[in-house]
Each structure stands twice: as C-alpha cells, then as structure tokens.
Design an enzyme around this catalytic site. Structure first.
Site, PDB file in Angstrom:
ATOM      1  N   ASN A   9       0.855  -1.184   0.000  1.00 34.72           N
ATOM      2  CA  ASN A   9       0.000   0.000   0.000  1.00 34.72           C
ATOM      3  C   ASN A   9       0.892   1.235   0.000  1.00 34.72           C
ATOM      4  OD1 ASN A   9      -1.733   2.120   0.553  1.00 34.72           O
ATOM      5  ND2 ASN A   9      -2.659   1.199   2.359  1.00 34.72           N
ATOM      6  N   ARG A  91      -2.606  -1.927  -3.596  1.00 30.22           N
ATOM      7  CA  ARG A  91      -3.552  -0.808  -3.595  1.00 30.22           C
ATOM      8  C   ARG A  91      -3.131   0.145  -4.706  1.00 30.22           C
ATOM      9  NH1 ARG A  91      -3.052   4.706  -0.380  1.00 30.22           N
ATOM     10  NH2 ARG A  91      -4.967   5.697  -1.063  1.00 30.22           N
ATOM     11  N   HIS A 179     -10.205   6.670  -1.725  1.00 33.91           N
ATOM     12  CA  HIS A 179     -10.173   6.029  -0.398  1.00 33.91           C
ATOM     13  C   HIS A 179     -11.147   4.855  -0.321  1.00 33.91           C
ATOM     14  CE1 HIS A 179      -8.651  10.117   1.225  1.00 33.91           C
ATOM     15  NE2 HIS A 179      -7.624   9.282   1.128  1.00 33.91           N
ATOM     16  N   ARG A 239      -3.096  19.536   0.296  1.00 33.55           N
ATOM     17  CA  ARG A 239      -3.971  19.694  -0.854  1.00 33.55           C
ATOM     18  C   ARG A 239      -5.109  20.642  -0.518  1.00 33.55           C
ATOM     19  NH1 ARG A 239      -5.007  13.497  -2.022  1.00 33.55           N
ATOM     20  NH2 ARG A 239      -3.382  13.044  -0.496  1.00 33.55           N
ATOM     21  N   GLU A 377      -6.673  -0.819   5.153  1.00 37.16           N
ATOM     22  CA  GLU A 377      -6.776  -1.017   3.711  1.00 37.16           C
ATOM     23  C   GLU A 377      -6.113  -2.316   3.279  1.00 37.16           C
ATOM     24  OE1 GLU A 377      -6.619   3.591   2.155  1.00 37.16           O
ATOM     25  OE2 GLU A 377      -4.934   2.771   3.296  1.00 37.16           O
TER      26      GLU A 377
END
Length: 401
Positions: A9, A91, A179, A239, A377
């Site tokens: 990931n 991922r 996500h 961001r 995840e």
C-alpha cells in the site's frame, strides 16, 4: 507450501505492507511499513506471533520508494516470510472507468493504468513502480491490483457526472471518488456490528494526510467528497480541497502560472500547510500556539462539518458516523469539534469515551452512533484477492455481480 498474500500500500509519503496466510480465513503474519519517506524515514513493524516488533531509522534524509521497498523485502526475507508468498495485492489509487474490481496486473492493464497518472500524480506512478519492484522480487507470484475508485462505481449516475457537455462525461471526465479500500473495510466492520444494514445511513470520515467523506447506505457508496481527482473536497495536509474553478482560471491567465506550477501549488503547498504557513501535520498544528495554526484547524473542521450536512442531505438523514485514518483515529479533540458541528443531526458524544480509545463514543441521548474504527486497507486488499480467486474458480457466479 506457498499460501501467503503480501499486500503493498504505497502512499505519497509511506509504504505500508501486510502479510496474511490463507487458512479458510485471513490470518495476519506481519504488518508494518516505512513512514516519512521524504524526511527521516523509519521502518516500523507491529509485533505478531510470527514476527517481532521493529522500529528503526532508515537515515536522516529522504529516500525513494525503491529503497523503502527493499527495506520491507529484507525484513520479510530475514523472517522467512518472503518464500511463503504466492500472491501480491496492490492498492492502486485510480482505476478509471475500466477497472471496478480486483484485476490481474498484466502488461495491457499496466499500460492502461499508467495512462491515468495525470489524474493522481502523487500516487499512481508510485503505486505502479511498486508493482514493478514486486514483480522483480517475486516473479512467480500473481500480481493483482485493487482500486480505490472501485468502491464508488456503484453510486447513482447523478453522483458521478459534472454539468459539462455530455461527450466529456462519456470521455471519462466524471467523479470517481477515492479512499475506496478504506471505506470497503469500514463497511465490512459495520456489517459485522449491525448485520446486512451496515449501520444504515452512514457517513465515514477518512481523515489523514489525504481526507474525504463517504456517504453509504447499507454499506454501499452513495456520495463522496473527492471527485475526478484526489484534490477535491475537504482541506487536506497539503492539498487544497474544493475550490472555485474561477480561481484556477485566474491563476493561469492573470497570474501566469504554468500548469506545473499550478499542480505543485494545489497538491503540495496548499491545505493545512498553506493556510497555516507552519505544517501540514495536524498534531503539530494542535500543539502550536500560533494563531495561523488555529486558523488552519478551524478551516479543516468547518469544511468537514459543512460536507457532513451535504452528505446527510444526500442520504435523507444520518444513523451512523465513523471516524478512521490517522487524524480520525488519533485526534479526539478534532472528533469532538466535528461532532459538535453535527449536533443538529442528533450527534452527541461522550468526552471520556472519545478520549479513552473506545469504539462507540456516544452519550445515551445521541440519535446517531459515532464510532472510531482503525483503517485497514491492507485487509481490504487481501479480502479482494480471495474474491478475485473465487471469481476465477466460479466465473458464472462472478458474472452475476
């Protein structure tokens, strides 16, 4: 016997990994990662029955993703885990319109995924470099991609399209959402807790360096704050989140920014870092006495509160609110403030439970369940790999999905 799954990931500043053994269910053998790749990187591995705890420096300067990958590979080799791996799950942030489920990463697929790099410039190239490195390290292992965008593919069409000419939507200029692997894990946890209804009308707040909200109904995505790119929606570490497109036109036409300068501004110099002028790290800002730090935190909370209202409207109400990821899990004061902004929806949390590490943190009079659930995840990717293998065994059943 090779029956282990390695999950990789890669993020903009970290590379996480997990190794699971398939024995009817998934059994965790090892989990950890390399953090702070761009500044004083460290290898951290959580202790399990099959691997020890590790916390070691990888130097005082930045390293590239290949160096981080090699550190993880060395650990896996040292503890005999590398030779057990038969599948590698990756991922991958962007799957575009084509990839909405786990997919074998062959040459054609990789070529298509490279074409999506402009839509996720801080993640996609890194994700695909990790695929290449894993293929070199484990040439006999099956490499499978799992996509952050896939969870949102089932959203209603109105939640995907922009008010642009129809042919642009047909060309792929639509909201994808991100996500998704994190949200898939939370949906699975909610099904464990509540059954098939998965908490009913739910908003999940994935709050980390990248941040977004997702509205789900019975565990299925209905709306989310990120859209065509990972820039949209909430204020993030570096961001900008949602911004008037007129600002971008002004920066390009009147301020004469180049496209590269604009990209750097929006992805790397904005968000908490840009507003505060101090840091993009939430814990650093919370510890600061500078008014600019408090102002950045205020904006972060305000925008989340406003978006919760929007998503609750899309759902027609709210039954469950979930916090996950770094800030969502480890900043109780942020959870308290966000829940305060959502009090009008019936949210009421217990300060002691909220600060005490409990999963359910509500007061008895709360009309909304508020949960804190750790992100995972890696387990979501491993679960998808098992489903991928089952679809190969039973392609007729897979075709009914």
């Amino acid at each position: 016997m090779k029956n282990a799954i390695l999950v990789l990931n890669g993020g903009s500043s970290s590379l996480k990994f997990a190794v699971f053994q398939e024995r009817g269910d998934l059994h965790l053998l090892a989990r950890g990662g390399v953090s702070s790749i761009g500044h004083r990187p460290r290898l951290n591995v959580a202790p399990t029955a099959f691997s020890p705890e590790v916390d070691e420096s990888l130097g005082n300067g930045p390293i590239d993703i290949a160096t981080a990958f090699n550190a993880i590979a060395s650990f896996l080799a040292d503890y005999g885990l590398l030779r057990q791996i038969c599948k590698v799950g990756h991922r991958i942030v962007h799957g575009g319109q084509e990839f909405a489920r786990a997919t074998l990463l062959d040459a054609r697929t990789l070529d298509a995924l490279h074409g999506l790099e402009p839509l996720a410039p801080t993640h996609q190239a890194v994700n695909l470099e990790i695929v290449e490195l894993a293929g070199q390290l484990l040439p006999d292992a099956k490499q499978v991609g799992c996509f952050d965008t896939a969870f949102h593919a089932a959203r209603p069409e109105l939640a995907k399209i922009y008010a642009l000419p129809h042919e642009m939507s047909e060309q792929g200029i639509v909201s994808y959402g991100f996500h998704g692997l994190s949200y898939a894990h939370i949906a699975a946890r909610l099904r464990d807790r509540y059954g098939a209804g998965a908490g009913g009308r739910t908003i999940v707040a994935h709050l980390g360096s990248g941040a977004s909200l997702c509205a789900t109904q019975a565990g299925v995505s209905h709306a989310t704050t990120m859209g065509f790119s990972t820039l949209d929606g909430l204020v993030m570490s570096t961001r900008c989140g949602s911004i008037d497109p007129g600002v971008l036109l002004h920066l390009l036409k009147d301020r004469k920014l180049s496209s590269d300068e604009l990209s750097t501004l929006l992805y790397e110099r904005s968000g908490l870092l840009g507003v505060s002028g101090i840091s993009g790290d939430m814990q650093t800002l919370l510890a600061s006495s500078e008014p600019a730090a408090a102002g950045a935190v205020d904006l972060f909370v305000y925008r989340i509160g406003r978006e919760i209202g929007s998503l609750a409207a899309a759902l027609g109400g709210l039954d469950t609110l979930v916090f996950t990821a770094g800030i969502g899990e480890h900043a109780p004061q942020i959870r308290q403030r966000i829940c305060g902004s959502a009090a009008w929806l019936g949210v009421a949390i217990d300060d002691g439970l909220n600060r005490g590490g409990e999963e359910l943190v509500i007061l008895p009079n709360s009309r909304v369940d508020v949960l804190v659930i750790p992100a995972n995840e890696e387990r979501a990717v491993a679960t998808e790999l098992i489903s991928f293998d089952n679809s190969l065994i039973n392609p007729v059943a897979a075709g009914r999905d």
